[in-house]
Design an enzyme around this catalytic site. Sequence first.
Site, PDB file in Angstrom:
ATOM      1  N   ASP A  50      -8.141  18.265  13.173  1.00 38.32           N
ATOM      2  CA  ASP A  50      -7.663  19.403  13.973  1.00 38.32           C
ATOM      3  C   ASP A  50      -7.293  18.968  15.385  1.00 38.32           C
ATOM      4  OD1 ASP A  50     -10.429  18.857  14.240  1.00 38.32           O
ATOM      5  OD2 ASP A  50     -10.822  20.824  15.091  1.00 38.32           O
ATOM      6  N   GLU A  76     -13.182  20.512  13.505  1.00 37.07           N
ATOM      7  CA  GLU A  76     -14.316  19.877  14.177  1.00 37.07           C
ATOM      8  C   GLU A  76     -14.527  20.460  15.564  1.00 37.07           C
ATOM      9  OE1 GLU A  76     -16.667  17.577  16.734  1.00 37.07           O
ATOM     10  OE2 GLU A  76     -14.492  17.597  17.005  1.00 37.07           O
TER      11      GLU A  76
END
Length: 396
Positions: free
Chosen positions: A82, A140
Amino acid sequence: MTVKEELLERLDHDQAEMIEIRRHLHAHPELSNEEQETHDYIKHFYDGLDCTVKDCGSGFGITVDIDSGKPGRKLGLRADFDGLAVQEDNQLPFKSQNSGVMHACGHDAHTAYLMVLAKNLIALKDKLRGSIRIIHQPAEEKAPSGAQAMIAGGVLDNVDNVIGIHVMSTMPVGSVAYHLGESQTGRSNFTVKFIGKGGHGSMPQLSNDAIVAGSYFVTALQTIVSRRVEPADHASITVGSFDGVGTSNAIKEAVTLKGDIRIMKEKTRTLIHERLKQLITGTEAMFGVKAEYEIIKDVPVLYNDPDFTKQVVANLQKELPNIPEIKEVRDFGAQDPSEDFSYYALQKPCTFLYVGCDVADGQTHPHHSPNFMLDERCMLIAAKAAGMATVDYLLD
């Protein structure tokens, strides 16, 4: 040629592919829990390869199982993918094309090295024993954690150990770092709203100024670490938002503060939570305000299993003569940021390594900066470190 020699040769050959993948991902970042295109790109990469690819968890997680067909242990290799809500300020030919979103933490590099490593482990799987689970993890950077969702989805089923790697701009290229035990901070978040009574700036006696109460609270908050936490323990408390905007001649009725807590021991988290509640109650009593608050226990402390970490490090140090890109493998100490790899480490013996990605003098910027850059040579180093650890683990 040994399987290790063949893997290293293949990775050298595929370094350009790592860079190409990383630059594509860097140009097309997506926020946590919104990574649909990244998910599709990763999944498509494995089309036609001899492995089992599945979605995992409630988000965009992907697992890739590589089975040698022979009995043995199962090792997990994890990378996150991400991006962050950061507007990139670099002038790169592959600069982010998504306004307000950037790969400012190196997750693009993590994903690129692991994809190429996985492709080569698939090609060599008949020469291995046991199996490998590649873990491509979303989210995350922001709760709800992608690690939690994937664990709930069974990502660790039948997995014995997990290895993760993070590139670090605070470490020079060529360095591989580790630490035993508590290795990255745990994190909590809090929001406090103090409610007083608004009024005219010329008549403060008729009001109850929430800004004064909030300001006292921010100052008093600093005494928790300095006077309540053992000096040998690591802890920090930050108020990152103080919403007290109003006008110059009006007394503010309410203010909202948002903050961040980092700790290296879970007992310290408990102590800080308790003291924070006491301080909120004390501020209410001292200033006659009311408080509404929420304290959220977020990421756990990341614990590197000492025995497993020593095993991985010893095997890697043994391979250094064959990996000229790695100049040193050493303990760089515990790291300040938090990392949701810690959720895997609560379930299985894990280790989380660090690979230096520092760029030229004057161009190094911290992670999460709009100017963050990395030296792309770090990906080959990460792939070789994880690759040698994997082969040693499965053939030991």
